[in-house]
Motif scaffolding. Structure first.
Motif, mmCIF file in Angstrom:
data_model
loop_
_atom_site.group_PDB
_atom_site.id
_atom_site.type_symbol
_atom_site.label_atom_id
_atom_site.label_comp_id
_atom_site.label_asym_id
_atom_site.label_seq_id
_atom_site.Cartn_x
_atom_site.Cartn_y
_atom_site.Cartn_z
ATOM 1 N N ILE A 1 -10.076 15.535 17.758
ATOM 2 C CA ILE A 1 -11.055 16.314 16.982
ATOM 3 C C ILE A 1 -12.157 16.849 17.883
ATOM 4 O O ILE A 1 -12.548 18.022 17.803
ATOM 5 N N ARG A 2 -12.665 16.011 18.776
ATOM 6 C CA ARG A 2 -13.780 16.426 19.647
ATOM 7 C C ARG A 2 -13.358 17.495 20.657
ATOM 8 O O ARG A 2 -14.196 18.268 21.132
ATOM 9 N N ALA A 3 -12.083 17.581 20.948
ATOM 10 C CA ALA A 3 -11.620 18.652 21.824
ATOM 11 C C ALA A 3 -11.863 20.021 21.199
ATOM 12 O O ALA A 3 -11.991 21.026 21.900
ATOM 13 N N ILE A 4 -11.957 20.062 19.864
ATOM 14 C CA ILE A 4 -12.206 21.321 19.148
ATOM 15 C C ILE A 4 -13.685 21.496 18.821
ATOM 16 O O ILE A 4 -14.264 22.554 19.071
ATOM 17 N N ILE A 5 -14.317 20.463 18.284
ATOM 18 C CA ILE A 5 -15.680 20.621 17.759
ATOM 19 C C ILE A 5 -16.759 20.237 18.764
ATOM 20 O O ILE A 5 -17.940 20.523 18.554
ATOM 21 N N GLY A 6 -16.385 19.571 19.832
ATOM 22 C CA GLY A 6 -17.375 19.164 20.821
ATOM 23 C C GLY A 6 -18.080 17.876 20.441
ATOM 24 O O GLY A 6 -17.674 17.144 19.528
ATOM 25 N N ASP A 7 -19.170 17.611 21.139
ATOM 26 C CA ASP A 7 -19.906 16.363 20.962
ATOM 27 C C ASP A 7 -20.923 16.511 19.847
ATOM 28 O O ASP A 7 -22.127 16.641 20.065
ATOM 29 N N ARG A 8 -20.444 16.505 18.623
ATOM 30 C CA ARG A 8 -21.341 16.606 17.463
ATOM 31 C C ARG A 8 -20.843 15.653 16.389
ATOM 32 O O ARG A 8 -19.682 15.232 16.376
ATOM 33 N N ASP A 9 -21.721 15.293 15.488
ATOM 34 C CA ASP A 9 -21.362 14.375 14.409
ATOM 35 C C ASP A 9 -20.326 15.026 13.496
ATOM 36 O O ASP A 9 -20.344 16.242 13.259
ATOM 37 N N TYR A 10 -19.437 14.218 12.955
ATOM 38 C CA TYR A 10 -18.467 14.732 11.991
ATOM 39 C C TYR A 10 -18.028 13.606 11.069
ATOM 40 O O TYR A 10 -18.201 12.418 11.363
ATOM 41 N N GLU A 11 -17.447 13.990 9.953
ATOM 42 C CA GLU A 11 -16.897 13.045 8.986
ATOM 43 C C GLU A 11 -15.511 13.532 8.582
ATOM 44 O O GLU A 11 -15.328 14.713 8.266
ATOM 45 N N ILE A 12 -14.520 12.648 8.626
ATOM 46 C CA ILE A 12 -13.190 12.991 8.129
ATOM 47 C C ILE A 12 -13.186 12.782 6.609
ATOM 48 O O ILE A 12 -13.304 11.654 6.125
ATOM 49 N N VAL A 13 -13.062 13.865 5.872
ATOM 50 C CA VAL A 13 -13.073 13.802 4.416
ATOM 51 C C VAL A 13 -11.698 13.436 3.869
ATOM 52 O O VAL A 13 -11.578 12.738 2.864
ATOM 53 N N TRP A 14 -10.663 13.913 4.545
ATOM 54 C CA TRP A 14 -9.277 13.677 4.093
ATOM 55 C C TRP A 14 -8.354 13.933 5.254
ATOM 56 O O TRP A 14 -8.632 14.785 6.111
ATOM 57 N N LYS A 15 -7.235 13.216 5.303
ATOM 58 C CA LYS A 15 -6.256 13.442 6.363
ATOM 59 C C LYS A 15 -4.867 13.122 5.834
ATOM 60 O O LYS A 15 -4.699 12.291 4.922
ATOM 61 N N SER A 16 -3.886 13.802 6.402
ATOM 62 C CA SER A 16 -2.511 13.585 5.969
ATOM 63 C C SER A 16 -1.566 14.159 7.018
ATOM 64 O O SER A 16 -1.975 14.957 7.866
ATOM 65 N N VAL A 17 -0.310 13.746 6.964
ATOM 66 C CA VAL A 17 0.721 14.272 7.845
ATOM 67 C C VAL A 17 1.851 14.804 6.966
ATOM 68 O O VAL A 17 2.300 14.117 6.047
ATOM 69 N N TYR A 18 2.262 16.040 7.252
ATOM 70 C CA TYR A 18 3.281 16.699 6.447
ATOM 71 C C TYR A 18 4.460 17.119 7.298
ATOM 72 O O TYR A 18 4.316 17.432 8.477
ATOM 73 N N ARG A 19 5.607 17.172 6.656
ATOM 74 C CA ARG A 19 6.779 17.868 7.211
ATOM 75 C C ARG A 19 7.120 18.955 6.201
ATOM 76 O O ARG A 19 7.354 18.679 5.023
ATOM 77 N N PHE A 20 7.151 20.194 6.642
ATOM 78 C CA PHE A 20 7.283 21.321 5.724
ATOM 79 C C PHE A 20 8.734 21.651 5.439
ATOM 80 O O PHE A 20 9.632 21.409 6.252
#
Length: 558
Positions: free
Chosen positions: A258-277
């Motif tokens: 996640i930090r590779a995208i958003i950098g060094d800032r606070d964040y909260e994971i609201v929801w997560k999942s793994v899908y196969r389409f």
């Protein structure tokens, strides 16, 4: 309001599935004075996760017909630009064309859970819709006049009798599809996709969709980022088939991802999942008096946001046709055109999304090399850039080859337009929207008028007499409107590009059924008959045809 004094003399329509597609169908049926009972096997609403977040402009327009579109649009995050990157270099971006002047932006992002809440509120205010949780459908007994639905409930087994059944029960309704005798053929993709809803602050990212091919922080694979309400961003990572989310969380690798995208800032994971389409489609979307819609009928990869958006279009197509047949305004043949039109739409979505997945996850070495060549050359060569496929975003399906559409050789369909564009108005195409004047002191929207029944639109110099007679014999609501009377500013005229003397026939779902350049009363009547699902005229004497009782003729917008 359409329903007016319309009465429904049969049992309610049963809608199986209380997701957005089933909710939409029930509310649209109510517009036509058709009561419905919505059954869902769950005990209540599941308000977790973004799920289907990307709602297209024309779907918002459908929801506005039931009083929900403006609220969903206002609460959602509006975005108008799609950007595509290869590693750290932007390849291209495009914005979306509006052929008229729509009331809505091209897309808004809002969680499916919130969309369902908004539609639930509309259902709560609608006396013609009854929503019943904890009703698991375990059997279907069809006959020529309807379907008997068998349910398990906490109070014990129960049955409901319905003249029409609309199956919107989602992807996991294998047993119901089996009961109907339909297949669900297609494929599953091996690669998986990790989805996280992350609440954080990313300045400048709130109004655009970003797609990354082979970024350094997900080498060899893709990442898609969508802005959502409440400072939340939906991030989709393509991950290997053996990806283990629990292991990545425990090791701290998810935080690094996640930090590779958003950098060094606070964040909260609201929801997560793994899908196969998956990419699948039923072989039949109509079985007798049962119609299948949404994920119960078709599954597509999510790149292009074609799942929920296509399902809502299914709901609109099904609702007006069930209403017209059930009220006696159209023959039962009209129901078969639901399959013809929406099965073709599902096929289009499968074609588009499968091509995208083949580009994202090349199935063989030859196509993998070709993809690498395209991405390497796209930055400098516009011709190569056009071959980059990061997902063609949702758009309405064009009923050009529908049995309900009267062809016009002078308005040939030009084929699939460029990404973000719309085809010119013509037979089979959804009409563009624009502000109109409905009286001296009142204003409205063209699509709102078009969705109130059949509309015969007169271009300048058209003879009203060739339209009034056929419209008067149309069962159900119909109106004759002169374009000049509702379009003093000329915005709608510019979008439609009607030719002098033409009469256009527009269906109750705002799609053009016919553009008649040399209209006669007989030609208008034949186009209306065709749009209502009557057999092709082929010399048949209309006067001898058994027709239902005509409905009201409306010559001005209400």
């Amino acid at each position: 309001m359409i329903r007016g004094s319309i009465t429904w003399s049969a049992d309610p329509v049963v809608v199986v599935g209380a997701g957005p597609v089933g909710q939409t169908a029930a509310l649209l049926l109510a517009r036509w004075g058709v009561p419905s009972v919505v059954l869902d096997r769950r005990s209540g609403r599941d308000p977790i996760g973004s799920k289907a977040i990307c709602q297209q402009r024309d779907v918002l327009d459908i929801w506005e017909a039931v009083g929900a579109g403006a609220q969903i649009a206002a609460e959602g995050v509006t975005w108008t630009t799609a950007r595509t990157f290869h590693r750290d270099r932007e390849l291209f971006s495009y914005t979306f064309v509006d052929a008229g002047r729509s009331a809505f932006p091209p897309f808004v992002n809002i969680s499916q859970a919130r969309t369902e809440q908004v539609l639930d509120a509309r259902i709560a205010d609608e006396p013609l819709v009854a929503l019943r949780w904890a009703h698991r459908v375990v059997g279907l007994t069809p006959d020529t006049s309807g379907v008997t639905v068998h349910c398990d409930t906490p109070a014990g087994p129960t049955t409901l009798r319905t003249p029409y059944l609309l199956l919107c029960a989602g992807a996991r309704c294998d047993e119901l599809r089996r009961l109907l005798g339909v297949s669900f053929d297609g494929q599953s993709f091996d690669d998986r996709f990790l989805i996280c809803d992350i609440r954080t602050h990313l300045p400048g990212w709130a109004t655009e969709r970003r797609f990354y091919f082979d970024p350094v922080w997900n080498p060899g694979r893709q990442v898609l980022i969508h802005p959502c309400p409440d400072s939340t961003f939906r991030i989709d990572w393509q991950v290997p088939p053996d990806y283990d989310l629990a292991r990545e969380e425990a090791s701290g690798a998810l935080d690094r991802r996640i930090r590779a995208i958003i950098g060094d800032r606070d964040y909260e994971i609201v929801w997560k999942s793994v899908y196969r389409f998956q990419s699948r489609r039923v072989n039949r979307m109509r079985v007798g008096r049962t119609l299948l819609a949404g994920d119960a009928a078709h599954l597509v990869a999510p790149f292009g946001a074609r799942g929920l958006n296509s399902g809502v279009a299914d709901a609109e197509n099904a609702a007006w046709k069930i209403a017209y047949v059930g009220h006696g305004w159209a023959p039962e043949d009209l129901l078969e055109t639901y399959h013809a039109e929406r099965h073709a739409a599902a096929g289009e979505n499968l074609e588009v999304t499968t091509a995208t997945m083949d580009f994202l996850v090349p199935p063989d070495a030859v196509r993998a090399r070709r993809r690498a060549e395209v991405l390497a050359g796209a930055g400098a060569d516009p011709a190569i850039r056009a071959q980059v496929d990061s997902g063609r975003l949702a758009e309405p399906f064009w009923y050009v080859e529908s049995p309900l559409t009267t062809p016009d050789p002078s308005r040939p369909f030009p084929g699939r337009p460029p990404r973000g564009a719309a085809p010119p108005a013509g037979p089979g195409v959804l009409v563009p929207d624009a502000p109109i004047t409905t009286s001296e002191d009142e204003h409205g929207r063209f699509r709102a008028v078009a969705r109130d029944g059949f509309l015969l639109l007169l271009a300048p110099d058209a003879d009203p007499a060739v339209a009034r007679g056929p419209a008067a014999s149309v069962p159900g609501p119909a109106r004759v409107i002169a374009l000049a009377d509702i379009d003093p500013a000329g915005e709608l005229s510019a979008a439609l590009r009607m030719r002098p003397g033409e009469v256009w026939v527009i269906r109750p779902d705002a799609h053009v059924a016919a553009t008649l350049s040399a209209p006669t009363a007989a030609a208008v009547a034949a186009a209306l008959d065709r749009a209502l699902g009557h057999p092709a005229t082929m010399g048949e004497d209309r006067a001898q045809r058994s027709r239902p009782t005509p409905g009201p003729l409306l010559e001005t917008p209400s």
